[in-house]
Motif scaffolding. Structure first.
Motif: not given
Length: 409
Positions: A43-68
């Motif tokens: 759960k914390t790893t997922a949160l840190r990926m939203v924050a940009g503190l962990e790199e995303i290995s696979e998939g796409v993360l969006r905040i609003g319409d923007r891929v981050v």
């Protein structure tokens, strides 16, 4: 403000460990979403990926319409509240709250306006000149919240922000945070290990286990219709009692048999869970929440819907009594129940899983109950609220097609 969307997002470490595995989750604009689960569930790893503190290995993360996926943390327009508060000890409350705005070169008048507004909302107006060391734990947490609020971000990210507070203050602060989020209407992702926090604060709750989503639903739906054994056992305090049982037909009625205990299942149980009829003559895992058990001497329940047990411990709480009692039923033993017991620190408690001394169950009895330690008693069971799980798949038994539904339900 903006929603946050995970599309098949995974986090894989160099040693091959999948801390988060193929998460699909849409957090709506303005929603309070809680991620909950045992330590190490991702759960914390997922949160840190939203924050940009962990790199995303696979998939796409969006905040609003923007891929981050590759956007630096400072450019994601989010504000994070940490477990440690992360306040600067040499700065005043005012300067701690204003710190991010000064870095962003916001005009001085605007900074002052936002800080004063946040202080008013959080009840910090009389503390702006103090240093963090002169504040209580709850006040420090409010300062950390204020620093996030003045940023006016698209989303708040909160990582176990109340874990350092004592029990009474936690209750007060979780109510304040929920009220504040509702007033501000900012999308919020809140991580906690405490399922009571999750149930009382979230618009929806995402239960995680071993890096995967188990179920995403409203708190009431998680409680009433847990998708699987893990969710059923994790949600609820005290935890759901889980025992092995077999469904048999007795005098025309479907009956759950656990040891020598026989609980007749009424029409209301079968109408709510029609798939149960296909389990006649088969083993199931029977789940009974403590609040659905009561002293039969007070409840005047049907004799066919009672358990027999020996009281081993009474915990009188004034408005109710927690009664621990042994039965000759057998504690359910699966990977899920072992993980739940390990997380709760109750391994080896509640029966040996081999039918030896039987299972120890917990009932939430009314305050007028007069049961005593060592006494053999009858316990009334509210069969309308029983839960049933397939011992092979761990999935809840409901309408017959629920086993094919995804975690989002």
């Amino acid at each position: 403000m903006a929603g946050v969307t995970f599309e098949d997002v995974s986090k894989i470490y160099p040693d091959g460990t999948r801390a988060v595995n193929d998460i699909d989750l849409e957090i709506r604009d303005g929603e309070f979403m809680v991620l909950v689960g045992p330590s190490g569930c991702g759960k914390t790893t997922a949160l840190r990926m939203v924050a940009g503190l962990e790199e995303i290995s696979e998939g796409v993360l969006r905040i609003g319409d923007r891929v981050v996926n590759h956007v630096p943390p400072r450019d994601r327009d989010i504000a994070m509240v940490f477990q440690s508060y992360a306040l600067y000890p040499h700065l005043s409350v005012y300067d701690n709250i204003a710190f991010g705005l000064k870095l962003a070169k916001v005009p001085k008048d605007e900074i002052d306006k936002r800080v004063q507004q946040a202080a008013k909302v959080l009840g910090l107006e009389g503390f702006l000149k103090r240093k963090p060391r002169a504040l209580s734990g709850g006040q420090r947490q409010r300062v950390a919240m204020g620093r996030a609020i003045v940023r006016q971000p698209q989303a708040f990210l909160m990582d176990e922000p109340l874990s350092n507070l004592d029990a009474k203050l936690r209750v007060q602060m979780r109510a304040e945070i929920a009220r504040l989020q509702d007033d501000l209407g900012v999308t919020t992702i809140y991580v906690t290990h405490d399922q009571v926090e999750a149930m009382t604060m979230g618009d929806r709750v995402a239960v995680m286990r071993k890096g995967e989503l188990q179920q995403v639903a409203s708190p009431q739906e998680l409680y009433d219709r847990p998708r699987n054994l893990f969710v059923g056992g994790f949600i609820g305090s005290p935890a759901m009692n889980l025992v092995d049982a077999r469904l048999e037909r007795t005098n025309g009625a479907l009956t759950a048999v656990a040891g020598s205990q026989r609980i007749a299942l009424g029409d209301e149980t079968l109408s709510a869970r029609p798939a149960l009829t296909s389990y006649e003559g088969r083993n199931v895992i029977l789940g009974i929440r403590p609040e659905d058990l009561d002293d039969a001497a007070l409840a005047h329940g049907d004799e066919g819907r009672c358990l027999t047990g020996t009281v081993v411990l009474r915990e009188a709480l004034g408005s109710e009594i927690m009664v621990h009692f042994t039965t000759d039923a057998r504690t359910a033993e699966t990977d899920e129940t072992r993980e739940l017991a390990k997380d709760a620190g109750t391994e080896g408690i509640g029966g040996d899983g081999d039918g030896g001394t039987g299972a120890t169950l917990v009932g939430r009895f009314g305050a007028r109950s007069r049961v005593r330690d060592g006494e053999t008693i009858q316990i009334s069971v509210d069969t309308r609220a029983l839960h049933f799980f397939d011992p092979e798949t761990g999935l809840g038994i409901y309408d017959g097609d629920d086993t094919t539904k995804g975690a989002s339900g």
